[in-house]
Design a protein around this motif. Structure first.
Motif, PDB file in Angstrom:
ATOM      1  N   VAL A  63       0.846  -1.209   0.000  1.00 29.57           N
ATOM      2  CA  VAL A  63       0.000   0.000   0.000  1.00 29.57           C
ATOM      3  C   VAL A  63       0.881   1.258   0.000  1.00 29.57           C
ATOM      4  N   VAL A  64       1.920   1.237   0.824  1.00 32.39           N
ATOM      5  CA  VAL A  64       2.840   2.397   0.841  1.00 32.39           C
ATOM      6  C   VAL A  64       3.479   2.570  -0.531  1.00 32.39           C
ATOM      7  N   ASP A  65       3.882   1.461  -1.123  1.00 29.80           N
ATOM      8  CA  ASP A  65       4.519   1.525  -2.443  1.00 29.80           C
ATOM      9  C   ASP A  65       3.555   2.098  -3.482  1.00 29.80           C
ATOM     10  N   MET A  66       2.305   1.634  -3.428  1.00 31.08           N
ATOM     11  CA  MET A  66       1.296   2.160  -4.371  1.00 31.08           C
ATOM     12  C   MET A  66       1.138   3.659  -4.206  1.00 31.08           C
ATOM     13  N   ALA A  67       1.094   4.094  -2.951  1.00 24.80           N
ATOM     14  CA  ALA A  67       0.856   5.514  -2.688  1.00 24.80           C
ATOM     15  C   ALA A  67       2.080   6.363  -3.018  1.00 24.80           C
ATOM     16  N   ALA A  68       3.269   5.765  -2.963  1.00 24.81           N
ATOM     17  CA  ALA A  68       4.484   6.573  -3.104  1.00 24.81           C
ATOM     18  C   ALA A  68       5.097   6.483  -4.497  1.00 24.81           C
ATOM     19  N   VAL A  69       5.589   5.311  -4.866  1.00 22.59           N
ATOM     20  CA  VAL A  69       6.331   5.210  -6.139  1.00 22.59           C
ATOM     21  C   VAL A  69       5.763   4.157  -7.094  1.00 22.59           C
ATOM     22  N   HIS A  70       5.070   3.169  -6.572  1.00 21.70           N
ATOM     23  CA  HIS A  70       4.451   2.088  -7.349  1.00 21.70           C
ATOM     24  C   HIS A  70       5.448   1.406  -8.277  1.00 21.70           C
ATOM     25  N   GLU A  71       6.388   0.702  -7.686  1.00 18.42           N
ATOM     26  CA  GLU A  71       7.382  -0.065  -8.453  1.00 18.42           C
ATOM     27  C   GLU A  71       6.734  -1.330  -9.012  1.00 18.42           C
ATOM     28  N   PRO A  72       7.072  -1.712 -10.228  1.00 19.06           N
ATOM     29  CA  PRO A  72       6.497  -2.942 -10.777  1.00 19.06           C
ATOM     30  C   PRO A  72       7.134  -4.180 -10.156  1.00 19.06           C
ATOM     31  N   ASP A  73       6.439  -5.280 -10.237  1.00 22.62           N
ATOM     32  CA  ASP A  73       6.932  -6.611  -9.830  1.00 22.62           C
ATOM     33  C   ASP A  73       7.082  -6.799  -8.326  1.00 22.62           C
ATOM     34  N   ALA A  74       7.348  -5.707  -7.601  1.00 22.14           N
ATOM     35  CA  ALA A  74       7.631  -5.869  -6.172  1.00 22.14           C
ATOM     36  C   ALA A  74       6.481  -6.558  -5.423  1.00 22.14           C
ATOM     37  N   ALA A 123      20.011  -1.212  -5.831  1.00 22.31           N
ATOM     38  CA  ALA A 123      19.291  -1.475  -7.076  1.00 22.31           C
ATOM     39  C   ALA A 123      17.839  -1.882  -6.872  1.00 22.31           C
ATOM     40  N   ALA A 124      17.544  -2.618  -5.814  1.00 22.95           N
ATOM     41  CA  ALA A 124      16.187  -3.156  -5.656  1.00 22.95           C
ATOM     42  C   ALA A 124      15.245  -2.061  -5.170  1.00 22.95           C
ATOM     43  N   PRO A 125      13.965  -2.172  -5.495  1.00 22.94           N
ATOM     44  CA  PRO A 125      13.003  -1.209  -4.968  1.00 22.94           C
ATOM     45  C   PRO A 125      12.980  -1.262  -3.445  1.00 22.94           C
ATOM     46  N   GLY A 126      12.829  -0.099  -2.832  1.00 21.63           N
ATOM     47  CA  GLY A 126      12.859  -0.036  -1.371  1.00 21.63           C
ATOM     48  C   GLY A 126      11.826  -0.925  -0.717  1.00 21.63           C
ATOM     49  N   VAL A 127      10.691  -1.073  -1.373  1.00 24.63           N
ATOM     50  CA  VAL A 127       9.614  -1.850  -0.769  1.00 24.63           C
ATOM     51  C   VAL A 127       9.948  -3.337  -0.737  1.00 24.63           C
ATOM     52  N   ALA A 128      10.847  -3.779  -1.618  1.00 32.56           N
ATOM     53  CA  ALA A 128      11.212  -5.197  -1.646  1.00 32.56           C
ATOM     54  C   ALA A 128      12.409  -5.501  -0.749  1.00 32.56           C
ATOM     55  N   LEU A 129      13.093  -4.467  -0.270  1.00 27.60           N
ATOM     56  CA  LEU A 129      14.285  -4.704   0.545  1.00 27.60           C
ATOM     57  C   LEU A 129      14.020  -5.557   1.780  1.00 27.60           C
ATOM     58  N   PRO A 130      12.939  -5.296   2.525  1.00 27.84           N
ATOM     59  CA  PRO A 130      12.709  -6.128   3.717  1.00 27.84           C
ATOM     60  C   PRO A 130      12.605  -7.609   3.381  1.00 27.84           C
ATOM     61  N   LEU A 131      11.963  -7.921   2.243  1.00 26.31           N
ATOM     62  CA  LEU A 131      11.834  -9.334   1.882  1.00 26.31           C
ATOM     63  C   LEU A 131      13.190  -9.912   1.492  1.00 26.31           C
ATOM     64  N   LEU A 132      13.933  -9.168   0.662  1.00 30.70           N
ATOM     65  CA  LEU A 132      15.207  -9.686   0.154  1.00 30.70           C
ATOM     66  C   LEU A 132      16.241  -9.834   1.255  1.00 30.70           C
ATOM     67  N   MET A 133      16.281  -8.856   2.167  1.00 29.19           N
ATOM     68  CA  MET A 133      17.376  -8.823   3.133  1.00 29.19           C
ATOM     69  C   MET A 133      16.976  -9.222   4.539  1.00 29.19           C
ATOM     70  N   LEU A 177      10.954   0.721   8.700  1.00 23.21           N
ATOM     71  CA  LEU A 177      11.930   1.735   8.251  1.00 23.21           C
ATOM     72  C   LEU A 177      11.975   1.793   6.718  1.00 23.21           C
ATOM     73  N   ALA A 178      11.926   0.623   6.083  1.00 24.89           N
ATOM     74  CA  ALA A 178      11.932   0.604   4.608  1.00 24.89           C
ATOM     75  C   ALA A 178      10.691   1.302   4.065  1.00 24.89           C
ATOM     76  N   ALA A 179       9.546   1.062   4.703  1.00 23.96           N
ATOM     77  CA  ALA A 179       8.311   1.730   4.263  1.00 23.96           C
ATOM     78  C   ALA A 179       8.435   3.238   4.439  1.00 23.96           C
ATOM     79  N   TRP A 180       9.064   3.648   5.514  1.00 28.43           N
ATOM     80  CA  TRP A 180       9.264   5.090   5.748  1.00 28.43           C
ATOM     81  C   TRP A 180      10.110   5.694   4.615  1.00 28.43           C
TER      82      TRP A 180
END
Lengths: 228, 527
Positions: B80-91, B206-216, B314-317
């Motif tokens: 939801v944050v991603d949609m409201a802010a930058v809306h990265e694809p695939d994430a 490189a990765a979208p910020g919204v996906a960082l929590p999942l990846l790392m 923090l990533a969502a922020w």
């Protein structure tokens, strides 16, 4: 030694040597398909039809994804030492794997699987450490995981049906990941790694440029600030 | 209910979301629907429910249920944050698939199956680290990520296979140490712990910020939980001291905590700050794996849940700030807190949850891990090191309180607004009946006006919406850090697992466990 297993192991290792030596992406994909199809068969007892079907389907899908990611006339880097040297490296590692079957304790799987696993790991090492293009790095990663799965087949009891299914998912995932990376690299017109200290424009810079795709907002801002 | 419905929903919605990736709205909608459904289904996972699929047992536990619920809810809020802010694809699709594979790994009673599942799940992250159409360097980043995943997966597969069989006639005892070190180093690689952090730093870029929590964080956390079970099943019962291996591991953990915080402190890019704080927090997980005492079970599983939620917040922020002001560079964000006070409040809550204080569950978990893994005074130094987080968050807040810079002045503020003025409808009726009909008509027209304007209003209030969601996530992080939602009880709960080949008979039946320290024997209890 089981001649049938030894034959399959030889074919698998041969596929791995071709995969790291060839420059034509189609040959590389075909070689990887051979590896992915043959590796699950180096096990005693032979898996049932359903797990084999799942692994075959996964291998075909993984190869198909690779083909999608490698469309075009791009060439991979190939091996720097030539395929005969790669073959000797694989053979030496296979002998070491066969001789050390069980790694210190009684193994529950065939020695041929460990030999093939060691050979795959040996030929995967060079692309992983010194690979200069994304396809070689990806193929090295795929071979390394296949090597680990083969050694697992040699040491432990044969994988159950559920585990075979999860391995099939991993195979598809690996093919898809390499395809995605190759697709991203293809956009630049080459499979070579663009700025890993190769003297390119970004080489030696402490901080690389942002790799994000620009957001709609950033695109709009760039469009607005562009000279008319 | 078993974990199977959760996995089916996750696999179906994640795959479907990625299949329709060319239609970004549909892709995100499917992922949102999937995550909502997953959260509902996760609540019904039974702590003793098991299911056998082709010889592989999938078992639920209280901790697994909480991990699945928190993962689904946090994933939903991140999207939801991603949609409201930058809306990265695939994430969104990658988040769903990654979460499903993490839960599959946690549910698998056989660590050999679990490591393969979590490696496969990590591969989904390559899709967002090296997306089609990205800058050329993204392919390089994706290659590095794939290599790290392959090496970590290989080490873990080999280690589990090595010790999975009966080793009665083993001729070389150091094999145990090598296997133990291989798996734990694999965990360190997945987390990007120092000195294995280079790939993680590039992914953070490189990765979208919204996906960082999942990846790392979420994916590696599942990997670490699998390692914990494996150590308890296969290594701890051997009663081999493994002094050198544990010292190496403790060094990696302590270095990650200390240097990760230093790196986060000097970073200018906010996503790098997120990445390095994850590395620092993951250092405590690596430290925990250096302890073979079953008493480590509770603090490490508590810490795993706390830090993944706090870092997701923090990533969502960061995503919300990036969306609001169009930049992630701290030097360009002067005055952000003046324009976005709700985000400032969220950062304070996130900082408090992440740093903590003595008595807080988060702090106590870290204290237990440090004291069990390290000798004094190293334990105390490592324990108080996260206080440096105050400087990290304080620096960001100070920049936010400065005079607004160009990027912030040109950005979107949190102030809510309505896109168009509401039309005035004067009353012209004379009799009471006429005026009553007129009022009813005006009421209907006003409702239609509002409904028609909702999409535009949502778009124009995106920053405010993102800030509210980040505040919710920060509140969730604070709640979890304080021990809410049953985190300590879930961390204490005993999962159902297959006993390892080396588990002693007493370990399989006694609540004392292999270490005999009085703590529960987590992985040695049959249903």
């Amino acid at each position: 030694m089981n001649p049938a297993l030894a034959g399959i192991a030889t074919i698998v290792v041969g596929g791995a040597v071709v995969a790291v030596s060839a420059r034509d992406p189609r040959a590389i994909v075909l070689a990887m398909l051979v590896v992915m199809l043959g590796a699950p068969l180096i096990v005693v007892p032979t898996p049932g039809p359903l797990p084999i079907l799942a692994r075959v389907a996964a291998a075909l899908l993984g190869a198909r994804l690779l083909v999608i990611g490698l469309r075009g006339d791009l060439l991979a880097g190939g091996t720097a030492i030539g395929w005969p040297a790669e073959t000797f490296v694989a053979a030496a590692a296979a002998v070491a794997g066969f001789a050390s079957h069980g790694l210190g304790a009684a193994a529950l799987g065939p020695a041929e699987a460990q030999a093939a696993g060691f050979a795959l790991a040996a030929v995967a090492a060079a692309p992983l450490i010194t690979g200069r293009d994304v396809l070689r790095l990806g193929i090295g990663s795929m071979l390394l995981v296949q090597a680990a799965l083969l050694v697992r087949q040699a040491l432990d009891a044969p994988p159950g049906d559920g585990e075979q299914l999860v391995i099939a998912l991993l195979t598809i995932g690996l093919g898809g990941a390499v395809a995605v990376i190759a697709g991203a690299a293809r956009a630049t017109g080459a499979l070579a790694i663009p700025d890993d200290g190769d003297g390119g424009p970004a080489a030696g810079r402490l901080r690389h440029a942002d790799a994000h795709r620009p957001t709609q907002r950033e695109l709009a801002r760039e469009a607005a600030s562009a000279p008319r | 209910m078993t974990v199977l419905p959760f996995l089916i929903v996750g696999a179906a919605s994640g795959t479907l979301s990625l299949l329709v990736r060319s239609r970004r709205g549909w892709s995100t909608g499917i992922a949102l629907l999937g995550l909502t459904w997953m959260a509902i289904v996760a609540a019904g996972i039974g702590s003793t429910a098991t299911i056998d699929i082709g010889g592989a047992r999938l078992a639920g536990s209280d901790w697994l249920r909480l991990f699945a619920i928190l993962g689904s809810v946090v994933g939903l809020l991140l999207v939801v944050v991603d949609m409201a802010a930058v809306h990265e694809p695939d994430a969104p699709g990658v988040i769903v698939l990654g979460l499903a594979s993490a839960v599959l790994a946690l549910a698998a009673a056989d660590p050999g199956v679990a490591v393969i599942a979590t490696t496969a799940g990590g591969l989904a992250g390559v899709l967002v680290a090296a997306p089609l159409g990205a800058a050329s360097r993204a392919a390089f980043v994706g290659s590095r990520e794939l290599r790290a995943l392959a090496v970590a997966g290989t080490l873990a597969i080999l280690a589990t296979a090595w010790l999975a069989r009966p080793l009665d006639n083993l001729v070389a005892a150091p094999v145990f140490g090598v296997a133990y070190l291989a798996f734990t180093v694999a965990v360190a690689i997945r987390f990007g712990a120092i000195p294995f952090h280079l790939w993680a730093a590039r992914v953070a870029d490189a990765a979208p910020g919204v996906a960082l929590p999942l990846l790392m964080a979420w994916g590696p956390a599942a990997f670490a939980a699998v390692a914990l079970v494996w150590i308890d099943q296969s290594v701890a019962p051997l009663l081999v001291p493994l002094t050198t291996e544990r010292a190496v591991l403790a060094s990696i953990g302590a270095l990650s905590v200390l240097l990760g915080l230093v790196a986060a402190l000097i970073q200018d890019d906010l996503e790098h700050v997120v990445g390095y704080t994850i590395v620092a927090d993951a250092g405590f997980v690596v430290l925990g794996l250096a302890v073979l005492d079953p008493a480590i079970w509770e603090p490490i599983r508590t810490w795993l849940l706390l830090f993944v939620v706090a870092r997701s917040a923090l990533a969502a922020w960061v995503v919300a700030v990036h969306g609001g002001f169009g930049t992630r560079r701290l030097t360009e964000l002067a005055g952000w807190a003046r324009r976005a006070p709700a985000l400032a409040a969220a950062l304070v809550v996130i900082g408090a949850a992440a740093v903590g204080w003595p008595g807080l569950v988060a702090w106590d978990a870290r204290a237990s891990i440090a004291s069990m893994a390290l000798p004094e005074p190293l334990a105390t130094i490592t324990l108080v090191a996260p206080l440096a987080g105050i400087v990290i968050y304080g620096r960001i807040l100070l920049v936010g309180l400065a005079r607004a810079g160009t990027a912030v002045r040109g950005g979107r503020s949190e102030r809510p607004g309505w896109p168009v003025p509401r039309p005035s409808r004067p009353m012209v009726g004379l009799s009471p009946v006429e005026r009553a009909f007129e009022r009813a008509g005006h009421l209907g027209s006003s409702l239609v006006d509002i409904i028609w304007t909702v999409p535009a209003a949502t778009r124009s209030n995106r920053t405010a919406l993102a800030s509210v969601v980040v505040l919710v996530l920060a509140g969730l992080a604070g709640t979890v850090a304080g021990g809410g939602l049953g985190v300590p009880a879930a961390a204490r709960a005993v999962p159902i697992a297959q006993p390892g080949p080396h588990a002693s008979p007493s370990a399989a039946t006694s609540p004392e466990g292999p270490g005999g320290s009085g703590a529960a024997a987590p992985a040695s209890v049959e249903p």
